[in-house]
Design a protein around this motif. Structure first.
Motif, short mmCIF file in Angstrom:
data_model
loop_
_atom_site.label_atom_id
_atom_site.label_comp_id
_atom_site.label_asym_id
_atom_site.label_seq_id
_atom_site.Cartn_x
_atom_site.Cartn_y
_atom_site.Cartn_z
N GLY A 1 3.83 -15.44 -3.94
CA GLY A 1 2.81 -15.81 -2.97
C GLY A 1 1.51 -15.03 -3.13
O GLY A 1 0.44 -15.54 -2.81
N CYS A 2 1.62 -13.80 -3.61
CA CYS A 2 0.43 -12.97 -3.81
C CYS A 2 0.79 -11.79 -4.73
O CYS A 2 1.97 -11.50 -4.95
CB CYS A 2 -0.13 -12.47 -2.48
SG CYS A 2 0.86 -11.19 -1.69
N THR B 1 4.22 -7.11 -6.97
CA THR B 1 4.33 -5.66 -7.12
C THR B 1 5.59 -5.13 -6.45
O THR B 1 6.32 -4.33 -7.02
CB THR B 1 3.09 -4.96 -6.53
OG1 THR B 1 1.93 -5.44 -7.20
CG2 THR B 1 3.18 -3.45 -6.68
N LEU B 2 5.86 -5.61 -5.24
CA LEU B 2 7.05 -5.15 -4.53
C LEU B 2 8.33 -5.64 -5.19
O LEU B 2 9.36 -4.95 -5.15
CB LEU B 2 7.00 -5.58 -3.07
CG LEU B 2 5.92 -4.87 -2.24
CD1 LEU B 2 5.88 -5.42 -0.83
CD2 LEU B 2 6.14 -3.37 -2.23
#
Length: 110
Positions: free
Chosen positions: A9-10, A15-16
């Motif tokens: 989604g972003c 990153t997470l």
């Protein structure tokens, strides 16, 4: 295992996914200090089991953040160039945690 084949989604979500979980970021922070042997990582990260250490190092290798290298005849783990690109992020997390510990009166190991 990290699934990078799906659509995220972003960038923060991606990153997470790559860095998510307590141990990956802690291991990267330790390796930011320089290459370390498996046993050194095991000793310096209390509460991390051998199985989890092996698994997390493997996952970090798979996404290209960590590599194994021979130094003085011994195998070490070190950050790759991609891993080194996280240096400022890891330092910011360290700095924030240090400041928060003081504010919240949380004890940190020496």
């Amino acid at each position: 295992m990290t699934d990078l084949t799906r659509t995220f989604g972003c960038p923060v979500e991606l990153t997470l996914e790559v860095l998510g979980g307590k141990w990956k970021t802690v291991l990267l922070a330790r390796l930011k200090q320089g290459p370390q042997r498996y046993g050194d990582l095991r000793r310096n990260v209390p509460g991390l089991s051998d199985k989890m250490l092996t698994q997390r190092l493997h996952e970090l290798e798979q996404v290209g953040l960590v590599r194994r290298e021979a130094i003085a005849g011994h195998e070490h783990y070190a950050l790759t160039a991609r891993g080194e690109s996280l240096r400022a992020v890891l330092q910011s997390l360290y700095d924030w945690g240090s400041a928060f510990a003081v504010e919240a009166d949380v004890k940190l190991a020496p």
